[in-house]
Design an enzyme around this catalytic site. Sequence first.
Site, PDB file in Angstrom:
ATOM      1  CG  ASP A 132      -2.107  -0.939   1.100  1.00  0.00           C
ATOM      2  OD1 ASP A 132      -2.306  -1.373  -0.092  1.00  0.00           O
ATOM      3  OD2 ASP A 132      -2.662  -1.355   2.170  1.00  0.00           O
ATOM      4  CG  MET A 133       2.043   5.533  -2.393  1.00  0.00           C
ATOM      5  SD  MET A 133       3.805   4.997  -2.148  1.00  0.00           S
ATOM      6  CE  MET A 133       4.049   4.159  -3.582  1.00  0.00           C
ATOM      7  CD  GLN A 162      -0.338   7.751  -2.754  1.00  0.00           C
ATOM      8  OE1 GLN A 162       0.538   8.264  -2.991  1.00  0.00           O
ATOM      9  NE2 GLN A 162      -0.867   7.602  -1.694  1.00  0.00           N
ATOM     10  NE  ARG A 183      -5.442  -1.758  -3.740  1.00  0.00           N
ATOM     11  CZ  ARG A 183      -4.799  -1.992  -2.569  1.00  0.00           C
ATOM     12  NH1 ARG A 183      -4.414  -1.081  -1.969  1.00  0.00           N
ATOM     13  NH2 ARG A 183      -4.654  -3.356  -2.075  1.00  0.00           N
ATOM     14  CE  LYS A 186     -11.756   9.551  -7.788  1.00  0.00           C
ATOM     15  NZ  LYS A 186     -12.752  10.450  -7.846  1.00  0.00           N
ATOM     16  CB  ALA A 188      -6.632   8.296   1.338  1.00  0.00           C
ATOM     17  NE  ARG A 288     -10.981   4.746   3.989  1.00  0.00           N
ATOM     18  CZ  ARG A 288      -9.909   4.645   3.850  1.00  0.00           C
ATOM     19  NH1 ARG A 288      -9.242   3.673   4.821  1.00  0.00           N
ATOM     20  NH2 ARG A 288      -8.741   5.376   3.311  1.00  0.00           N
TER      21      ARG A 288
END
Length: 306
Positions: A132-133, A162, A183, A186, A188, A288
Amino acid sequence: MESLMRNAFLFLSKNRTANRTAKKYGLRFGAKRFVAGEQISEAITAVRELNDRGIVVTLDHLGEFISTTDEAVESMKYCIRTLDEIASSGVKANLSLKLTQLGLDISRALCLSNMRSILEAASRYDNFVRIDMEDYAHNEASIDLFCQLREEFGSTIGLVIQAYLYKSEEDIAMLHRYRPNLRLVKGAYKEPPEVAFPKKEDVDTNYIRIIEQHLTNGDYAAIATHDDNIINSVKTFVKKNNIPLSQFEFQMLYGIRTQAQQQLADEGYTMRVYVPYGDDWYGYFMRRLAERPANVGFVLKSMFKS
């Protein structure tokens, strides 16, 4: 107001005191909607339920605020345990992880060692692990480690790119030589305008651009979005350019737009849900809420029901 709330939640996501408090009280006040549980058994149950509906999964054992070698090694062991449980249960799932939870902020050598242990386990099971970035401060180090590990472990490893970063188009062009499974998201995290597009419409435009770039390269794309405009754009592009369904998948987060997830699966697209679990859920939960402050209403309802 929405911008203020987003910034507040992103600030809170990095608060260690709040994180400790969250661990004390456990998954309540709405967090259960976005996190499958604190134990691996709960996560596997959630995966089975999704698999039964024709949806595949990527599991993430949440871990943040890692500051010691022992914590990083423990996180590595739990990642391997997750791969063990996936294999023994027979569910359709792979693994996502963050390099900081494996010691990237402590030392590159420690993180690399932990990643090798995890990828060796994934290779034994013929499974897949995605990095995961994280925020921009970790971007170059993450790409550098991915490139080294891709040379060692081949297609067992993937990465996230991203769209809100100016540099992403160049990164995809550079990474193409590895034929990577990426993956595309956008983004986060809160980043300065010196490195990231500040306007949503510019992020959206760049997102479509890098999706089309990566698919045109012939490489596998995991398109992680809840945005119908993006989804419809992808559907149109792949049909027009005769890109096979086997070259890409859609991804969404656990607990968000479940009906849309099911519809995409029913239409024959590979639909993968990102399922996080573990007791270190606080930072993930805050991000989130930052992405969609409207979720705060759901949290408040949960508090009054408790």
